[in-house]
Structure formats: structure tokens, C-alpha cells
Design an enzyme around this catalytic site. Sequence first.
Site, PDB file in Angstrom:
ATOM      1  CD  GLU A   1      -3.147  -0.999   2.057  1.00 24.50           C
ATOM      2  OE1 GLU A   1      -2.976  -0.330   3.097  1.00 24.50           O
ATOM      3  OE2 GLU A   1      -4.206  -1.573   1.803  1.00 24.50           O
TER       4      GLU A   1
ATOM      5  CD  GLU B   1      -3.956  -6.026   2.595  1.00 25.13           C
ATOM      6  OE1 GLU B   1      -4.822  -5.350   3.189  1.00 25.13           O
ATOM      7  OE2 GLU B   1      -2.733  -5.822   2.704  1.00 25.13           O
TER       8      GLU B   1
HETATM    9  C1  BG6 Z   1      -4.557  -2.723   4.663  1.00 28.34           C
HETATM   10  C2  BG6 Z   1      -3.247  -3.210   5.194  1.00 28.34           C
HETATM   11  O1  BG6 Z   1      -4.528  -1.351   4.823  1.00 28.34           O
HETATM   12  O2  BG6 Z   1      -5.744  -3.063   5.282  1.00 28.34           O
HETATM   13  C3  BG6 Z   1      -3.350  -4.275   6.263  1.00 28.34           C
HETATM   14  O3  BG6 Z   1      -2.358  -3.603   4.186  1.00 28.34           O
HETATM   15  C4  BG6 Z   1      -4.554  -3.991   7.130  1.00 28.34           C
HETATM   16  O4  BG6 Z   1      -2.145  -4.291   6.948  1.00 28.34           O
HETATM   17  C5  BG6 Z   1      -5.807  -4.068   6.268  1.00 28.34           C
HETATM   18  O5  BG6 Z   1      -4.658  -4.833   8.228  1.00 28.34           O
HETATM   19  C6  BG6 Z   1      -7.132  -3.933   6.995  1.00 28.34           C
HETATM   20  O6  BG6 Z   1      -7.130  -2.801   7.794  1.00 28.34           O
HETATM   21  P1  BG6 Z   1      -7.452  -2.899   9.343  1.00 28.34           P
HETATM   22  O7  BG6 Z   1      -7.262  -1.532   9.854  1.00 28.34           O
HETATM   23  O8  BG6 Z   1      -8.863  -3.375   9.429  1.00 28.34           O
HETATM   24  O9  BG6 Z   1      -6.494  -3.887   9.888  1.00 28.34           O
END
Ligand code: BG6
Length: 491
Positions: free
Chosen positions: A197, A386
Site C-alpha cells: 500500500e 487483500e
Molecule cells: C490494509 C493493510 O490497509 O488493510 C493491512 O495492508 C490492514 O495491513 C488491512 O490490516 C485492513 O485494515 P485494518 O485496519 O482493518 O487492519
Amino acid sequence: MAFPKDFMWGGAVSAGQYEGGWQEDGRGPCRMDYTTGGTRTKARYVTYELADGTPMKGGREDRLPQGARWASLPECYYPNQVAVDGYHRIFDDIELMAQMGFTCYRMSIGWSRLFPTGTERTPNREGVEYYRRVFECLRAHNIEPVVTLLHFDTPLGLEESCGGWENRELIDHFVRFCTTCFMEYKGLVRYWLTINEINNLLSLIDFMGDGSDTSYQHAYQQLHHQFVASAKAVQVGHAIDSANRIGCMIASAATYPHTCDPADILAADHKRQENAYYCGDVQVFGRYPTYARRLWGEHDVELAIADGDMDDLAAGTVDFYTFSYYNSNVVTTHKVTDTVGGNFQVGARNEYLTYSDWGWAMDPTGLQWQLETLYDRYQVPIMIVENGLGAFDEVVEEDGEKRIHDPYRIDYLREHVQAMERAIANGVDLVGYTPWGWIDLVSMGTGEMRKRYGFVYVDMDDEGRGTLDRYRKDSFWWYQRCITSNGKELG
Ligand code: BG6
């Protein structure tokens, strides 16, 4: 309408949110280790001691005052120090991945396990051998590792000695770390992502920064160094093994205008250029886009670019494009009172969508739109690395077994997989899918455990109480069916 035969199905984690074992086998610290837990409404903060021993709390991105040192305070809980103990349980966890049918696994290498302060000339062998065992075990289970080299865990030593990514010395330190990984894991790892990211350096200014020109100056300069570091790593990775496939990783939210007011259309487009395209364009095309001048000009940014940087950007373009996708976002030039958050975004509420327990818009059609527009722009293979739903889960006892019924997560994932299928049918070269937090882990944003994404439940709460035992949720069996039918059985 089908997924390609060799489509890669898996799940994703990052070292800092999964491993724990923060002081083991020579690992050095990173900022996350000294970051407390928070909630949706209570910010996380970092802790330290002043030179005279006075304990202090500071903002997550704050620099330490002169003479201060990082410290864990007895009254605080630091969720990343133990995380979900993946450092010790990875080999059992791989059995769970294999049971679900994973063909790939996205993980990251903790930079400070290999280079504890970031400045060492040679790596910590215990760290190197640890990840070698992990990769060998994955290969033995026919699971292809997809490895992120930097996932929000720059060694703290580099912040202390060089001040962080604003200093171009970080480029060489990062490339030395990457070179070590490419050499040591040659033949074991083929898929690499340079920086997770990467565009968050900019999105964070909107999300939690002060919006000042100084913040933008810092962010754009840090980004320039990260672009060059990433491009150099790509060149080295290709030179060490031509089989390496090296990608970028962009936080991606579909960005919509709130109204058809032309000013809103333009604002949404400009926001998309700043938040998503700016980084992708540099990393895929190997040059700064035309609109970069406008973006810099808006904040009086003077970028320091050294001789050779532009050549490196051009020579180090990525082989594939990867992104995270959780939600969409709405942009407007009009005054709105009803604002909502998302993964590093804030915008107007979208009346056509529903929202997660943490207030993130759930928008599978937005994923299809992302896939189609991004592929049209970049024309390189795409991987979604993700995606997922952070939600509250409840454990119930049934027939002497612990069960977690999570139909909300299954619904979210099913609709996103269907969106992927439609995009593939429309010609998008989507090659893989690794939902986030395939196993529950520490939330990056809030530091909570109760914001759960996993197919596997981990018995751990927000105060560090729990056995860390793993339990399969209903979604575990759903994803197993999805994988074994190559995306056909989604019921
Ligand atoms: C992304 C990141 O921003 O979203 C992860 O690459 C992160 O590291 C994921 O965990 C989800 O966000 P959060 O704040 O729900 O953990």
C-alpha cells in the site's frame, strides 16, 4: 464465466500483524511494537520515555523528542508484540491453509528479523533460516509464497539513525535487504511485492494528517525514495533470477463523485489520480504522470530527484499489479455532514450501499469497476492481495465443539468473488486472490483483535487474554468449497 485453470487462491497476512515473537532470535524492533491497542473511536499511540525517565505517549507517526527512547509502559497493551503468535505456530497454520486448499499464500518478511537495525551489512542468520523453513514448508504443501518485502515495518533503527524514508539512504538499506531475500530464497519464492500500500503515504494525510503543505512535501519525497527503492529492487530481483515476478501493491478504493455536478466529477477524478493512479503509474509505466505536476503544485512540493533516479524508475517497472480492496469512497465538493470512513479514506455516505461493523462501505460492484478500469489502464496481470470483512464474531458451544457462524463474511466474500468472475469474463487478466487476514490477526488501523477477518478464529482478546488456539469458522468450509471448485461453488 469461469476462473482460469491455474488461478491462485490463498490468503494474506503481514509479519507485524501475525507473527509476534517481537524480540526473538535477534529480531530488531519496529514502530508497530511500541504502538498501543485502540478502538474504532480511540486512536492508537506510541510510547516512549524522556531522557529523565518520564513515560510519554505520542501520535502514531510522531518523531521522538531529542534524548527520548522507545519504551513499553506497564499500563499499556501492545497487541503486535505477541500478535497471534504466528512466529511459533506457522507450521500448524500451514496445515490449515492446506486443508482449505490454498495454492498460494501472501505473507511478508519482517525486515528487522533479517536486519535488526536495518544498517547491518550482513543478515541475521536466524531470521534468514526461519523464513527459509517457512517457504520450504509451503512448497512441500504445494503452496506458492507471494512475499511482500515491506509491509509497514521499516526497522526502528533506520528511523533513529537516518530519520526514515525522507532520507535517501533508506534506498540502499532497502535494496540490500531485498537483495538478500532474492539471493537466499532463489528457487523458493517467485512472486514478490515490493512495498505494501505504497500510496498510503498520501492517503494518510487526508485520513489523519493536518493537510499542510509540509505534510505533502514529506509524503511526496518519501514516496519518491520508495519508488526508486522499489524500482532498484525490481532490477536486482530480475537480475538474480529471471523467473522472479515482482509486483507493486496499491491500496485501492473505487472513488465515486457524490453528484453529477461537474465539479464533483473532476474532484473524484483528481482524488483517484492522487490516491491510486499516482503510484501505480510510476511503478507500472516507469515515469511520473502528467498530472504529477498539478499534484505537486497544489502543495508547493519541490521534489529532490537525484541523477539516475528517472532511469531507475524506467528500468524497474513491475511485472504485475496488485491491490487491496475493502470498500468504495465518495468524493464531493459540496458540504456533507454524513461522512464515513474506510481503509485510509473518509468521504460522504453512499445511500446505495451498506456498511460494515467498522463503518466501511461494502461494494462488490466497486471491485468489478476497479478491476476493469485498472486492467484497461495497465494491461499487466492483476492480483487482489487483500479483501475481506472485518467483523465481530461470536463463539458458540455446540456438541462440545466451539463454532463460529459467520454468514455475513461468507456473503461479503461470495459477492466479491462473483464480481471478480464478471471482470474476468469481461477480459481482465486476474491471476490470483488472497483475502486479508485468512486467520484473525491484529487490526492495523485500530490494533483490535475483535475486528476479525479470518476463516480461522484465534482465541485472543484486546487485552492479550486468550489461549491463541485456532478454530475453523463456517467461512473456512465455504472457502474450501470455493477453492476446490475453482470458484464455481459459492453457495
Ligand atoms: C490494509 C493493510 O490497509 O488493510 C493491512 O495492508 C490492514 O495491513 C488491512 O490490516 C485492513 O485494515 P485494518 O485496519 O482493518 O487492519
